[in-house]
Scaffold this motif. Structure first.
Motif, PDB file in Angstrom:
ATOM      1  N   ARG A  97       0.877  -1.181   0.000  1.00 53.38           N
ATOM      2  CA  ARG A  97       0.000   0.000   0.000  1.00 53.38           C
ATOM      3  C   ARG A  97       0.908   1.222   0.000  1.00 53.38           C
ATOM      4  O   ARG A  97       1.644   1.465   0.963  1.00 53.38           O
ATOM      5  CB  ARG A  97      -0.922  -0.004   1.223  1.00 53.38           C
ATOM      6  N   ILE A  98       0.863   1.968  -1.085  1.00 51.47           N
ATOM      7  CA  ILE A  98       1.887   2.966  -1.378  1.00 51.47           C
ATOM      8  C   ILE A  98       1.251   4.348  -1.516  1.00 51.47           C
ATOM      9  O   ILE A  98       0.129   4.479  -2.009  1.00 51.47           O
ATOM     10  CB  ILE A  98       2.622   2.591  -2.688  1.00 51.47           C
ATOM     11  N   ALA A  99       1.971   5.385  -1.090  1.00 50.28           N
ATOM     12  CA  ALA A  99       1.472   6.752  -1.248  1.00 50.28           C
ATOM     13  C   ALA A  99       2.572   7.751  -0.964  1.00 50.28           C
ATOM     14  O   ALA A  99       3.555   7.451  -0.281  1.00 50.28           O
ATOM     15  CB  ALA A  99       0.275   7.016  -0.319  1.00 50.28           C
ATOM     16  N   MET A 100       2.382   8.955  -1.508  1.00 46.34           N
ATOM     17  CA  MET A 100       3.197  10.122  -1.150  1.00 46.34           C
ATOM     18  C   MET A 100       2.214  11.152  -0.588  1.00 46.34           C
ATOM     19  O   MET A 100       1.771  12.061  -1.287  1.00 46.34           O
ATOM     20  CB  MET A 100       3.933  10.675  -2.375  1.00 46.34           C
ATOM     21  N   PRO A 101       1.838  11.033   0.701  1.00 48.56           N
ATOM     22  CA  PRO A 101       0.738  11.832   1.256  1.00 48.56           C
ATOM     23  C   PRO A 101       1.167  13.143   1.920  1.00 48.56           C
ATOM     24  O   PRO A 101       0.483  13.643   2.816  1.00 48.56           O
ATOM     25  CB  PRO A 101       0.145  10.874   2.291  1.00 48.56           C
ATOM     26  N   GLU A 102       2.288  13.709   1.474  1.00 51.19           N
ATOM     27  CA  GLU A 102       2.858  14.864   2.188  1.00 51.19           C
ATOM     28  C   GLU A 102       1.972  16.102   2.185  1.00 51.19           C
ATOM     29  O   GLU A 102       2.090  16.959   3.067  1.00 51.19           O
ATOM     30  CB  GLU A 102       4.229  15.215   1.587  1.00 51.19           C
ATOM     31  N   VAL A 103       1.068  16.234   1.201  1.00 46.52           N
ATOM     32  CA  VAL A 103       0.194  17.408   1.159  1.00 46.52           C
ATOM     33  C   VAL A 103      -0.638  17.523   2.438  1.00 46.52           C
ATOM     34  O   VAL A 103      -1.019  18.624   2.851  1.00 46.52           O
ATOM     35  CB  VAL A 103      -0.730  17.354  -0.088  1.00 46.52           C
ATOM     36  N   THR A 104      -0.874  16.400   3.108  1.00 47.07           N
ATOM     37  CA  THR A 104      -1.714  16.394   4.306  1.00 47.07           C
ATOM     38  C   THR A 104      -0.963  16.874   5.554  1.00 47.07           C
ATOM     39  O   THR A 104      -1.589  17.128   6.580  1.00 47.07           O
ATOM     40  CB  THR A 104      -2.272  14.988   4.586  1.00 47.07           C
ATOM     41  N   ILE A 105       0.376  16.991   5.448  1.00 47.73           N
ATOM     42  CA  ILE A 105       1.149  17.444   6.616  1.00 47.73           C
ATOM     43  C   ILE A 105       1.979  18.696   6.307  1.00 47.73           C
ATOM     44  O   ILE A 105       2.928  19.004   7.032  1.00 47.73           O
ATOM     45  CB  ILE A 105       2.065  16.334   7.182  1.00 47.73           C
ATOM     46  N   GLY A 106       1.637  19.400   5.245  1.00 49.71           N
ATOM     47  CA  GLY A 106       2.345  20.653   4.969  1.00 49.71           C
ATOM     48  C   GLY A 106       3.738  20.475   4.412  1.00 49.71           C
ATOM     49  O   GLY A 106       4.593  21.351   4.538  1.00 49.71           O
ATOM     50  N   LEU A 107       3.969  19.331   3.767  1.00 48.53           N
ATOM     51  CA  LEU A 107       5.253  19.080   3.134  1.00 48.53           C
ATOM     52  C   LEU A 107       5.001  18.908   1.636  1.00 48.53           C
ATOM     53  O   LEU A 107       4.045  19.468   1.097  1.00 48.53           O
ATOM     54  CB  LEU A 107       5.897  17.826   3.766  1.00 48.53           C
ATOM     55  N   TYR A 108       5.826  18.170   0.936  1.00 51.81           N
ATOM     56  CA  TYR A 108       5.662  17.908  -0.499  1.00 51.81           C
ATOM     57  C   TYR A 108       6.355  16.564  -0.750  1.00 51.81           C
ATOM     58  O   TYR A 108       7.132  16.094   0.091  1.00 51.81           O
ATOM     59  CB  TYR A 108       6.308  19.033  -1.332  1.00 51.81           C
ATOM     60  N   THR A 155      -2.836  14.848  -4.495  1.00 49.09           N
ATOM     61  CA  THR A 155      -3.902  14.145  -3.768  1.00 49.09           C
ATOM     62  C   THR A 155      -3.368  13.210  -2.688  1.00 49.09           C
ATOM     63  O   THR A 155      -4.128  12.798  -1.806  1.00 49.09           O
ATOM     64  CB  THR A 155      -4.752  13.303  -4.728  1.00 49.09           C
ATOM     65  N   GLY A 156      -2.074  12.845  -2.746  1.00 52.38           N
ATOM     66  CA  GLY A 156      -1.564  11.853  -1.815  1.00 52.38           C
ATOM     67  C   GLY A 156      -2.274  10.522  -1.945  1.00 52.38           C
ATOM     68  O   GLY A 156      -2.335   9.739  -0.988  1.00 52.38           O
ATOM     69  N   ALA A 157      -2.822  10.245  -3.137  1.00 52.00           N
ATOM     70  CA  ALA A 157      -3.651   9.056  -3.348  1.00 52.00           C
ATOM     71  C   ALA A 157      -2.883   7.775  -3.038  1.00 52.00           C
ATOM     72  O   ALA A 157      -1.714   7.624  -3.393  1.00 52.00           O
ATOM     73  CB  ALA A 157      -4.156   9.025  -4.784  1.00 52.00           C
ATOM     74  N   SER A 158      -3.558   6.849  -2.395  1.00 55.38           N
ATOM     75  CA  SER A 158      -2.976   5.543  -2.086  1.00 55.38           C
ATOM     76  C   SER A 158      -3.083   4.645  -3.307  1.00 55.38           C
ATOM     77  O   SER A 158      -4.099   4.638  -3.994  1.00 55.38           O
ATOM     78  CB  SER A 158      -3.716   4.923  -0.895  1.00 55.38           C
ATOM     79  N   PHE A 159      -2.013   3.889  -3.585  1.00 51.16           N
ATOM     80  CA  PHE A 159      -2.066   2.979  -4.722  1.00 51.16           C
ATOM     81  C   PHE A 159      -1.443   1.639  -4.358  1.00 51.16           C
ATOM     82  O   PHE A 159      -0.831   1.485  -3.297  1.00 51.16           O
ATOM     83  CB  PHE A 159      -1.448   3.599  -5.979  1.00 51.16           C
ATOM     84  N   ASN A 160      -1.623   0.655  -5.235  1.00 55.63           N
ATOM     85  CA  ASN A 160      -1.278  -0.723  -4.897  1.00 55.63           C
ATOM     86  C   ASN A 160      -0.144  -1.257  -5.766  1.00 55.63           C
ATOM     87  O   ASN A 160       0.486  -0.513  -6.538  1.00 55.63           O
ATOM     88  CB  ASN A 160      -2.520  -1.610  -4.986  1.00 55.63           C
TER      89      ASN A 160
END
Length: 359
Positions: free
Chosen positions: A137-148, A171-176
Motif C-alpha cells: 500500500r503505497i502513497a506520497m501523502p505529504e500534502v496532508t502534513i504541509g510538506l511535499y 492528492t496523496g492518493a494511495s495505490f497498490n
C-alpha cells in the motif's frame, strides 16, 4: 535500546555473500529516524566497497510495513523546540542515503511489502530491483502534513506517464502493487509468503561480482519467480482512471487543477478519496508540489536532491509542516490551521523563497 536497523550476511552457493538490511522499528511501521539513517548509510557504503558482497536485500521488520516514511513526529518535536540543526541533518543525511541507493553499483533488492509511504517510497524507488506484494500500500501523502513529495519525488514522479506525478503529489492518493508496476515504480510482484525463502533463492544465483552482470542475473531470477508464482493482484486504479486523471490535471494553473480535482463528485471511491485528501491539504504545499515538479523537469537526480534539501529545510521553518504533523499524528484532531489558509493567499514570492537556502 533496540537497534534501529539489523544487518546480516548470508553466504551464496558460489562463496559470495548477500547483505541483508532490515529497518527495525516495527511499532512505528519502520519509520526512518536519524539514528536509522546513520546506521544504514555507513553499512551500505562499506558493503559497496567489499568485493565479497554481491547483492543487498533491503526490507522492513514485521508484516505491516516496509517503511511508512520519515519520523515526522520527531521532526515536529525538533521544530517546536527550535532545533533546526537536527531537522537539517535529517534531510541532508536522508537524501544522501537515497542518492547512494539510486547510484549503487551492485544490485539492491527492496522488498516493498505492506505500507510504503513517503521516505519509504524514496528507498524503494532508488533500488535496482523493486519488488511489491499483494499487500503493498503505497502513497506520497505529504500534502496532508504541509510538506511535499520529497526523497527524490520531484524527480521520479516527473517520470511517470502523463500527469500522474502531479495528481499523486497533490492528492496523496494511495495505490497498490499493480499501480506500482504500471507506473514503473516497481519491477516485480511476488507473493508476500515468499519472503522467508528469498535469501535461499538469492543464494542460488551464480553471482559474478560484476555489478551490471549481477543485476541482470537477479532480474532473470525474479522474473522466473514471478512467472512461477503467478501472483494475482488487485486491479490498478491508476490504470483504470488514467484518462480521468489526465482530464482533471489538464490546466495551466494550480488553482484550476485543484478546483477540478476537488470538485469531483462522481461515484468512484478512489477519485473521491483523492479529492477529499487534497481539499484538506496545505494550500502552500499544493503550490509547492507543482512548482517543484516543474523546476525539476530538466534537472539531474543530484540537482533534484540539492533543490529538495532547500525546500525541506524551508518547510521546517514554515508553520504548516509542524502544524500538519500536530493535527494528523500528535494531537490527532484532524483540524490543521494552515498558514496561509487558502490557495489564493499563497503568492509566488512565498513559493520562490522555499527554493532558497535558509539564512
Amino acid at each position: 535500546m533496540t537497534a534501529p536497523a539489523l544487518f546480516a550476511l548470508h553466504p551464496t552457493a558460489n562463496g559470495r555473500q548477500i547483505g541483508v538490511i532490515t529497518l527495525h522499528a516495527e511499532k512505528s511501521l519502520n519509520a526512518l529516524s536519524l539514528a536509522m539513517i546513520r546506521a544504514v548509510t555507513p553499512t551500505l557504503l562499506e558493503w559497496r566497497d567489499n568485493p565479497d558482497i554481491v547483492c543487498v536485500l533491503l526490507q522492513g521488520a514485521g508484516e505491516k510495513a516496509f517503511c511508512a516514511g520519515g519520523d515526522v513526529v520527531a521532526m515536529h518535536d525538533a521544530i517546536r523546540s527550535g532545533d533546526f540543526a537536527t531537522t537539517d541533518a535529517f534531510f541532508t543525511e536522508e537524501y544522501a542515503l537515497d542518492y547512494a541507493i539510486h547510484t549503487y553499483p551492485k544490485p539492491i533488492l527492496a522488498w516493498g511489502h505492506g505500507i510504503v509511504m513517503g521516505g519509504g517510497l524514496g528507498l524503494l524507488v532508488g533500488a535496482s530491483h523493486r519488488v511489491v506484494t499483494e499487500r503493498s500500500r503505497i502513497a506520497m501523502p505529504e500534502v496532508t502534513i504541509g510538506l511535499y513529495p520529497d526523497v527524490g519525488g520531484s524527480w521520479f514522479l516527473n517520470r511517470l506517464p502523463g500527469r500522474l506525478g502531479i495528481y499523486l503529489g497533490l492528492t496523496g492518493a494511495s495505490f497498490n502493487a499493480a499501480d506500482a508496476l504500471f507506473t514503473g515504480m516497481a519491477d516485480f510482484a511476488l507473493p508476500s509468503a515468499l519472503r522467508d525463502e528469498l535469501c535461499q533463492e538469492l543464494a542460488a544465483i551464480a553471482w559474478t561480482g560484476q555489478g551490471e552482470q549481477d543485476k541482470r542475473l537477479l532480474s532473470s531470477q525474479l522474473r522466473e519467480l514471478s512467472r512461477l508464482t503467478q501472483l494475482e493482484l488487485p486491479p490498478s486504479p491508476i490504470r483504470a482512471h488514467y484518462d480521468a486523471i489526465q482530464s482533471l490535471t489538464d490546466y495551466d494553473s494550480v488553482d484550476e487543477m485543484v478546483a477540478a480535482i476537488t470538485r469531483y463528485e462522481g461515484a468512484d471511491e478512489w477519485l473521491r478519496a483523492g479529492a477529499k485528501k487534497l481539499a484538506a491539504g496545505s494550500p502552500t504545499s499544493m503550490r509547492l508540489i507543482v512548482a517543484a515538479q516543474q523546476r525539476a523537469r530538466h534537472l539531474s537526480l543530484q540537482q533534484v536532491f540539492d533543490m529538495e534539501l532547500n525546500l525541506s529545510r524551508q518547510c521546517c521553518r514554515h508553520p504548516d509542516f509542524a502544524e500538519g504533523v500536530r493535527a494528523l499524528l500528535v494531537e490527532k484532531d484532524n483540524a490543521p490551521r494552515w498558514s496561509p489558509a487558502s490557495l489564493a493567499e499563497v503568492d509566488e514570492a512565498l513559493i520562490a523563497g522555499f527554493f532558497m537556502p535558509p539564512l
